[in-house]
Enzyme design. Structure first.
Site, PDB file in Angstrom:
ATOM      1  N   ARG A  18      16.441  -5.783 -16.388  1.00 37.69           N
ATOM      2  CA  ARG A  18      16.834  -5.415 -15.033  1.00 37.69           C
ATOM      3  C   ARG A  18      18.212  -5.961 -14.691  1.00 37.69           C
ATOM      4  O   ARG A  18      18.677  -6.928 -15.298  1.00 37.69           O
ATOM      5  CB  ARG A  18      15.803  -5.932 -14.021  1.00 37.69           C
ATOM      6  N   LEU A  19      18.845  -5.304 -13.726  1.00 34.50           N
ATOM      7  CA  LEU A  19      20.021  -5.847 -13.057  1.00 34.50           C
ATOM      8  C   LEU A  19      19.640  -5.977 -11.587  1.00 34.50           C
ATOM      9  O   LEU A  19      18.999  -5.076 -11.031  1.00 34.50           O
ATOM     10  CB  LEU A  19      21.221  -4.897 -13.196  1.00 34.50           C
ATOM     11  N   ASP A  20      20.035  -7.064 -10.948  1.00 33.99           N
ATOM     12  CA  ASP A  20      19.665  -7.276  -9.556  1.00 33.99           C
ATOM     13  C   ASP A  20      20.193  -6.152  -8.666  1.00 33.99           C
ATOM     14  O   ASP A  20      21.174  -5.484  -8.994  1.00 33.99           O
ATOM     15  CB  ASP A  20      20.219  -8.615  -9.062  1.00 33.99           C
ATOM     16  N   TYR A  21      19.551  -6.002  -7.527  1.00 29.03           N
ATOM     17  CA  TYR A  21      19.883  -4.961  -6.537  1.00 29.03           C
ATOM     18  C   TYR A  21      21.384  -4.938  -6.225  1.00 29.03           C
ATOM     19  O   TYR A  21      22.004  -3.877  -6.184  1.00 29.03           O
ATOM     20  CB  TYR A  21      19.071  -5.235  -5.262  1.00 29.03           C
ATOM     21  N   THR A  56      23.847  -6.245  -8.037  1.00 27.22           N
ATOM     22  CA  THR A  56      24.682  -6.358  -9.233  1.00 27.22           C
ATOM     23  C   THR A  56      24.879  -4.978  -9.842  1.00 27.22           C
ATOM     24  O   THR A  56      23.940  -4.194  -9.926  1.00 27.22           O
ATOM     25  CB  THR A  56      24.016  -7.283 -10.284  1.00 27.22           C
TER      26      THR A  56
END
Length: 245
Positions: free
Chosen positions: A103-106, A108
Site C-alpha cells: 500500500r501507499l498511504d492516502y 502519499t
C-alpha cells in the site's frame, strides 16, 4: 500435459493464498478438483478443470501485472466503505480481478503495483524480500547528517522498530526552511517515512514513491498506468527470490 500447472500455483495465481499456504490447504483436504478432494501436492490441473478451495470455485485468470502512478488522496485498496477513490478506479479497462501489492498511504503519491497473481504479490511483500523502495520526502525543517544517520541505524516509534536502508538530502531551501530528502526502504510499514521524520522533529509535507525495485515512474503522470513488460516481472521476481529463504 504441457498446458497444465501445479494445483498450488493455480490457487496462488488466483490470489486466494500464497503458494505455501495453498500447499497446506491441499494437504488439509480443503481443495477439490472436479468435485474430488485432492491431497497430493504433485497434482496438475488445466484450464478445463474446476478447482474449489473450501467450497468456493476459483477463476483461473491469466496473470497480469500493472504499475500505477497513484495520486495523493487515493486509497490503496479495491474498495472503500466511505466512497473514496481507490487505486483500481484508475484501471477501468482491466477485466481481471487485480489488487494492489502492499500500500501507499492516502496522502502519499507514487509507484504502486497491481496484479491478480497472489504468489507474486506475497513474494514481493515477504518481510525479507529486500526490494528497494525509493521515496522523496519534502520536510519542514532541514535534518542534519547525524539525524539522517539515525534513520539508517533505526529508531523505535510507538514500540515499533523502523529503519531506512539509505537517506540523503537532495536539496534544501534555507529561506523556507525545507529539505528534499531521498529515503530508501526495504520494508513498507504503515506511514513509515512520515513517522520516522516526525520522531526526529521534521514533519513531512509531501511524500512520493519514485522507484520500486527496477521500476520508475518515467513517462507516467499522476493517475496513469501501464502493464509491466515480461522482463520487468522477471526482474522483480529475481530480486525477491534472491532474498527469500
Amino acid at each position: 500435459m504441457a498446458d497444465k500447472e501445479r494445483l498450488q500455483k493455480v490457487i496462488a495465481h488466483a490470489g486466494v493464498a500464497s503458494r505455501r499456504k495453498a500447499e497446506q490447504m491441499i494437504l488439509d483436504g480443503k481443495v477439490k478438483v472436479n468435485g474430488e478432494t485432492i491431497t497430493e501436492l504433485g497434482t496438475k490441473v488445466g484450464k478445463n478443470d474446476d478447482v474449489e478451495v473450501e467450497g468456493v470455485p476459483i477463476d483461473k485468470e491469466e496473470p497480469v501485472y500493472f504499475m500505477l502512478y497513484k495520486p495523493r488522496g487515493v486509497i490503496s485498496s479495491v474498495s472503500d466503505d466511505k466512497g473514496r477513490k481507490v487505486v483500481t478506479d484508475f484501471l477501468p479497462e482491466v477485466k481481471e480481478r487485480i489488487f494492489p501489492i502492499g500500500r501507499l498511504d492516502y496522502d502519499t503519491s507514487g509507484l504502486i503495483l497491481l496484479t491478480n497473481d497472489g504468489d507474486f504479490a506475497n513474494m514481493l511483500m515477504h518481510p525479507s524480500h529486500e526490494v528497494n523502495k525509493v521515496y522523496i520526502a519534502k520536510t519542514k525543517g532541514i535534518p542534519t547528517q547525524e539525524q539522517l544517520k539515525q534513520l539508517k541505524k533505526g529508531i523505535t516509534v510507538d514500540g515499533e522498530y523502523l529503519k531506512a536502508v539509505h537517506a540523503k538530502i537532495n536539496s534544501t531551501d534555507s529561506k523556507k526552511n525545507t529539505a528534499i530528502v531521498q529515503v530508501i526502504l526495504h520494508e513498507g510499514k504503515n506511514r513509515q517515512v512520515r513517522r520516522m521524520f516526525d520522531t526526529l522533529g521534521f514533519p513531512v509535507d509531501k511524500l512520493k514513491r519514485e522507484r520500486y525495485g527496477t521500476l520508475d515512474l518515467k513517462g507516467l503522470n499522476a493517475g496513469d498506468y501501464r502493464p509491466l513488460k515480461p522482463f520487468e516481472v522477471k526482474q522483480l521476481r529475481q530480486l525477491a527470490e534472491e532474498n527469500v529463504e
